[in-house]
Design a protein around this motif. Structure first.
Motif, PDB file in Angstrom:
ATOM      1  N   ILE A 355       9.832 -20.647 -12.922  1.00  0.00           N
ATOM      2  CA  ILE A 355      11.003 -21.073 -13.757  1.00  0.00           C
ATOM      3  C   ILE A 355      12.361 -20.530 -13.571  1.00  0.00           C
ATOM      4  O   ILE A 355      13.098 -20.924 -14.354  1.00  0.00           O
ATOM      5  CB  ILE A 355      10.579 -21.038 -15.734  1.00  0.00           C
ATOM      6  CG1 ILE A 355      10.474 -19.031 -15.486  1.00  0.00           C
ATOM      7  CG2 ILE A 355       9.233 -22.186 -15.695  1.00  0.00           C
ATOM      8  CD1 ILE A 355       9.998 -19.362 -17.402  1.00  0.00           C
ATOM      9  N   THR A 361      10.623 -26.954 -14.254  1.00  0.00           N
ATOM     10  CA  THR A 361      10.548 -27.683 -15.612  1.00  0.00           C
ATOM     11  C   THR A 361       9.095 -27.445 -15.243  1.00  0.00           C
ATOM     12  O   THR A 361       8.441 -27.340 -14.582  1.00  0.00           O
ATOM     13  CB  THR A 361      10.568 -28.330 -16.249  1.00  0.00           C
ATOM     14  OG1 THR A 361      10.148 -29.536 -15.339  1.00  0.00           O
ATOM     15  CG2 THR A 361      12.011 -28.844 -16.117  1.00  0.00           C
ATOM     16  N   THR A 365       7.999 -33.255 -17.849  1.00  0.00           N
ATOM     17  CA  THR A 365       9.024 -33.420 -17.963  1.00  0.00           C
ATOM     18  C   THR A 365       8.611 -34.969 -19.162  1.00  0.00           C
ATOM     19  O   THR A 365       9.544 -35.190 -20.237  1.00  0.00           O
ATOM     20  CB  THR A 365      10.208 -33.951 -17.660  1.00  0.00           C
ATOM     21  OG1 THR A 365       9.217 -34.948 -15.777  1.00  0.00           O
ATOM     22  CG2 THR A 365      10.184 -32.287 -16.938  1.00  0.00           C
ATOM     23  N   GLY A 381      16.451 -27.996 -16.116  1.00  0.00           N
ATOM     24  CA  GLY A 381      16.373 -27.268 -15.632  1.00  0.00           C
ATOM     25  C   GLY A 381      16.881 -25.281 -14.568  1.00  0.00           C
ATOM     26  O   GLY A 381      17.057 -25.282 -13.075  1.00  0.00           O
TER      27      GLY A 381
END
Ligand code: ADP
Length: 435
Positions: A355, A361, A365, A381
């Motif tokens: 991350i 992400t 999403t 992100g």
């Protein structure tokens, strides 16, 4: 001494190679080095030396395996081989002879010992002992095993070379991506400045209009412009982070003075989301040396994420304490450790390192909601990559701990930031150094 004698020295340690070379060249021997077992086999077959000095502890194939393999190569069957080892195992000399060595030297050895051993064997092809069928088969089988191992090592080396090439290509692509982000952000900034200015002019023209539709259009326009500005700002920051180009204005600051303005900005969001904020920050913490504006960015990202990924009614706890690490027994370094803990959806262990990479992400999403502070509000992100860049530029560290991702039974995540109380001497790690 005869100029024509060539000695192959198989040894992985550079200092040892140089020392032996100096000793042997002083006696006019020609020395060829091999830095591991595989190279030893290749060079022995290629140059057919008059004597081989074989270190036993090698990083790939051990010296005994190399000797087994060489002795099964008929043109090398009579080349004298002297084993050199620091293993200090009592039956090693006997083992060396059984495998096919003619001499044996223990490390550390004197110049005289080395030269005596070389002089004893060089120029006198070894006499091969008659062997029983049983011994013959065993030797042949051992050599086959080593040959198989050699093939596997060759395959492994080829795979490694291929992987390195792919890695290099990916790195170049990543650099191209950073360049693109950098250029795109700058290209977008000019028209965005114009749109922002016109939106603000429009606002001042129609702010008193009683047409609700116009008001709604204006609000929508303003929200869009603000968001675009934040995203291009992030793109510029990312390019700076990736190029290790963050300018820091160092000064002594208290962690409380960094956090309070950030928390003030989020106050209405905490209220909106019915989230509780708990602060555990002692008043007497030592100051850190850093850039407060940049550090505010770090905590703004962490607290913003904690709010986003925690359901309504959750709790966010921010704590700070002193952390001392020992560089050497007489030299300790003081850090302030700040943690931002939430009661949100959590992060899987496999995602915890990723991350911090740009555009990554952790969760699907498609489950993102719109709105930056809403539960699961989506983002590009980039926030944690920027946060890591700033923290590392300060000579600090950032990481996350979480039991795993579970939106149904959220157990939360805790982000930790370690910041030094002194200005770092060699601060940031760039992307290449991190890999
Ligand atoms: P984004 O703009 O997507 O929020 P970030 O770089 O800030 O980008 O975060 C990257 C990803 O890390 C997020 O998309 C999310 O999956 C995960 N993440 C970050 N903070 C948290 C948190 N407090 N709880 C759960 N997941 C988080």
């Amino acid at each position: 001494m005869a100029q024509s004698f060539t000695i192959l020295h198989v040894e992985d340690l550079k200092n040892n190679r140089e020392l032996v070379r100096r000793i042997l060249e002083s006696r006019n021997y020609r020395v060829v080095d091999a830095v591991n077992g595989m190279e030893g086999i290749q060079k022995a077959i290629a140059i057919h030396p008059d004597l081989i000095l074989m270190d036993i502890n090698l990083p790939d194939l051990d010296g005994f395996s190399v000797v087994t393999r060489l002795r099964n190569h008929p043109p090398l069957a009579t080349v004298p081989i002297i084993a050199i080892t620091a293993r200090n195992i009592s039956d090693d000399p006997e083992r060396a002879r059984a495998i096919g060595c003619d001499g044996y030297i223990s490390k550390p050895f004197s110049v005289k010992q080395l030269l005596d051993e070389v002089d004893t064997h060089i120029g006198k092809p070894r006499e091969t002992q008659p062997e029983s069928r049983h011994e013959h088969f065993l030797r042949e089988h051992s050599a086959t095993l080593v040959e198989e191992l050699e093939h596997k090592l060759n395959e492994l080396e080829a795979a490694h070379a291929e992987l390195s090439a792919v890695h290099e290509r990916l790195q170049r692509l990543d650099e191209a991506k950073t360049d693109f982000i950098h250029i795109a952000a700058h290209e977008l900034r000019t028209p965005l400045t114009t749109v922002t200015a016109y939106a603000s002019m429009l606002h001042s023209q129609i702010k008193n209009s009683d047409n609700p539709m116009l008001q709604e259009i204006l609000e929508g326009l303003q929200t869009g412009v603000d968001r675009l500005n934040r995203i291009t700002g992030d793109m510029v920051s990312i390019a700076r982070v990736e190029l290790s180009n963050i300018e820091l204005a160092y000064m002594p600051v208290s962690i409380k003075s960094v956090l309070l303005p950030v928390l003030k900005d989020f106050q209405s969001t905490f209220d909106e989301r019915h989230q509780t904020l708990k602060l555990n920050i002692p008043d007497d913490l030592p100051l850190i040396v850093g850039d407060d504006t940049q550090l505010q960015q770090v905590f703004s990202r962490l607290i913003g994420n904690a709010i986003k990924y925690t359901p309504d009614g959750g709790t966010i706890t921010i704590s700070a304490n002193v952390h001392t690490t020992e560089k050497t027994p007489n030299n300790t370094q003081k850090f302030i450790e700040v943690s931002v803990a939430d009661t949100g959806i959590g992060i899987n262990k496999s995602d915890q390192g990723l991350i911090f990479e740009k555009f990554y992400t952790a969760e699907d999403t498609s489950r993102h909601s719109s709105g930056e502070t809403k539960f699961m509000g989506g983002g590009p992100g980039l926030g944690l990559t920027i946060a890591r860049g700033i923290v590392e530029a300060h000579g600090g560290r950032i990481w996350v701990e979480s039991d795993g991702y579970d939106p149904q039974n959220p157990s939360g995540s805790t982000f930790f930031v370690l910041l030094p109380t002194e200005k770092p001497s060699h601060p940031r790690r760039n992307q290449k150094e991190r890999q």
